[in-house]
Write a protein that holds these residues in place. Sequence first.
Motif, short mmCIF file in Angstrom:
data_model
loop_
_atom_site.label_atom_id
_atom_site.label_comp_id
_atom_site.label_asym_id
_atom_site.label_seq_id
_atom_site.Cartn_x
_atom_site.Cartn_y
_atom_site.Cartn_z
N HIS A 11 -8.41 139.45 14.41
CA HIS A 11 -7.92 138.55 15.45
C HIS A 11 -6.44 138.28 15.22
CE1 HIS A 11 -7.76 135.27 18.26
NE2 HIS A 11 -7.38 134.45 17.33
N MET A 12 -5.64 138.55 16.24
CA MET A 12 -4.21 138.26 16.16
C MET A 12 -3.99 136.85 16.68
SD MET A 12 -3.01 140.88 14.82
CE MET A 12 -1.57 141.83 15.10
N ARG A 13 -3.59 135.95 15.82
CA ARG A 13 -3.43 134.54 16.17
C ARG A 13 -2.10 134.28 16.88
NH1 ARG A 13 -6.18 135.14 11.59
NH2 ARG A 13 -8.01 133.86 11.23
N MET A 14 -2.20 133.54 17.96
CA MET A 14 -1.03 133.02 18.65
C MET A 14 -0.76 131.63 18.07
SD MET A 14 -0.45 135.41 20.98
CE MET A 14 0.42 134.77 22.40
N LEU A 15 0.40 131.07 18.38
CA LEU A 15 0.73 129.75 17.87
C LEU A 15 -0.35 128.74 18.24
CD1 LEU A 15 3.23 128.34 16.40
CD2 LEU A 15 3.67 127.37 18.65
N GLY A 81 -3.89 140.92 4.98
CA GLY A 81 -4.86 139.86 4.70
C GLY A 81 -5.53 139.28 5.93
N GLU A 82 -6.09 138.12 5.74
CA GLU A 82 -6.93 137.47 6.75
C GLU A 82 -6.16 136.85 7.91
OE1 GLU A 82 -10.44 135.98 3.72
OE2 GLU A 82 -8.94 134.54 4.40
N GLY A 83 -4.95 136.41 7.69
CA GLY A 83 -4.23 135.64 8.71
C GLY A 83 -3.21 136.45 9.47
N ARG A 84 -3.65 137.19 10.43
CA ARG A 84 -2.71 138.01 11.21
C ARG A 84 -2.18 137.21 12.40
NH1 ARG A 84 -4.90 144.11 10.86
NH2 ARG A 84 -5.01 144.12 8.60
N PHE A 85 -0.84 137.22 12.55
CA PHE A 85 -0.19 136.52 13.64
C PHE A 85 0.24 137.52 14.69
CE2 PHE A 85 1.50 132.84 10.77
CZ PHE A 85 0.20 132.48 10.49
N SER A 86 0.06 137.16 15.95
CA SER A 86 0.52 138.00 17.04
C SER A 86 2.02 138.21 16.92
CB SER A 86 0.18 137.33 18.38
OG SER A 86 0.57 138.15 19.45
N GLY A 87 2.45 139.44 17.10
CA GLY A 87 3.86 139.74 16.99
C GLY A 87 4.30 140.01 15.56
N SER A 121 8.22 125.42 20.25
CA SER A 121 9.65 125.30 20.55
C SER A 121 9.85 124.36 21.74
CB SER A 121 10.22 126.68 20.90
OG SER A 121 11.55 126.54 21.36
N GLU A 122 10.87 123.53 21.63
CA GLU A 122 11.19 122.62 22.73
C GLU A 122 12.01 123.32 23.80
OE1 GLU A 122 12.88 118.98 21.27
OE2 GLU A 122 11.26 118.70 19.82
N THR A 123 12.68 124.41 23.45
CA THR A 123 13.55 125.09 24.40
C THR A 123 13.01 126.44 24.87
OG1 THR A 123 14.80 126.08 22.58
CG2 THR A 123 15.62 123.99 23.47
N ARG A 124 12.08 127.01 24.14
CA ARG A 124 11.49 128.30 24.48
C ARG A 124 9.97 128.16 24.51
NH1 ARG A 124 14.78 133.20 23.29
NH2 ARG A 124 16.88 132.48 23.77
N PRO A 125 9.37 127.91 25.68
CA PRO A 125 7.93 127.62 25.75
C PRO A 125 7.04 128.79 25.30
CG PRO A 125 8.91 127.63 27.95
CD PRO A 125 10.03 127.80 26.98
N GLY A 126 7.56 129.98 25.21
CA GLY A 126 6.76 131.13 24.82
C GLY A 126 6.66 131.37 23.33
N LEU A 151 8.14 130.96 10.06
CA LEU A 151 7.81 132.16 10.83
C LEU A 151 7.89 131.87 12.32
CD1 LEU A 151 4.61 132.98 8.77
CD2 LEU A 151 6.89 133.99 8.46
N LEU A 152 8.32 132.87 13.08
CA LEU A 152 8.37 132.79 14.53
C LEU A 152 7.06 133.37 15.07
CD1 LEU A 152 10.17 132.23 17.05
CD2 LEU A 152 10.81 134.66 16.94
N VAL A 153 6.34 132.59 15.90
CA VAL A 153 5.04 133.02 16.41
C VAL A 153 5.00 132.79 17.92
CG1 VAL A 153 2.54 132.72 16.22
CG2 VAL A 153 3.98 132.37 14.20
N PRO A 154 4.55 133.80 18.69
CA PRO A 154 4.46 133.62 20.15
C PRO A 154 3.31 132.69 20.56
CG PRO A 154 3.73 135.83 19.54
CD PRO A 154 4.20 135.15 18.28
N ARG A 155 3.49 132.07 21.73
CA ARG A 155 2.47 131.22 22.36
C ARG A 155 1.86 131.94 23.55
NH1 ARG A 155 3.98 125.32 23.70
NH2 ARG A 155 1.73 125.19 23.49
N ARG A 156 0.76 131.41 24.03
CA ARG A 156 0.14 131.96 25.24
C ARG A 156 0.89 131.55 26.49
NH1 ARG A 156 -4.33 130.97 22.18
NH2 ARG A 156 -5.44 132.87 21.66
N VAL A 157 1.67 130.48 26.40
CA VAL A 157 2.43 129.98 27.53
C VAL A 157 3.48 131.02 27.92
CG1 VAL A 157 3.96 128.13 28.31
CG2 VAL A 157 2.11 127.63 26.71
N GLU A 158 3.60 131.29 29.20
CA GLU A 158 4.62 132.23 29.69
C GLU A 158 5.99 131.59 29.62
OE1 GLU A 158 4.37 135.46 30.69
OE2 GLU A 158 2.31 135.32 29.98
#
Length: 160
Positions: A11-15, A81-87, A121-126, A151-158
């Motif tokens: 599972h690739m985790r989003m923020l 390992g176990e904690g994969r982050f999207s991107g 992020s307050e300025t970049r919703p993604g 770490l920089l992690v993407p969100r589901r928000v466009e």
Amino acid sequence: MNKKREGVGDHMRMLDDIKAGDRFAGGPLEVTEADIREFAGRFDPQPFHLDPDAARETVFAGLAASGWHTAALTMRMIVDGEGRFSGGFVGLGVEELAWPKPVRPGDTLRTESEVLEVRPSETRPGRGTVRMRTLTHNQKDEVVQRFTAVLLVPRRVEAD
């Protein structure tokens, strides 16, 4: 290298999927004398990383892996390992990096990572950031490296 354990880390985790207190494991990974000497020969050519005889006469009292080698091995265990982050694991910075004990030939390493903070992020919703502390242990459960990264992690928000 380790074989990927089926079902772990798929599972690739989003923020939005990550919260403070989440923990992820990585490893094990065995370190050989050849590994230590090869890395040192290319990237950190000092006697205590290259020559077992010369290393006995140093503060390490024997061959020791470069801290940068330990950091690279830690990164490999995090990625596998176990904690994969999207991107991927996109580092914005390291707040702490320490090597309290040397890594020796024959050591078997593992990682434990804990999410300390999740901040959209307050300025970049993604996107947003994750502060994560990772401890690398040897087979004696001694901490051989600790670091805290942002770490920089993407969100589901466009993004707008």
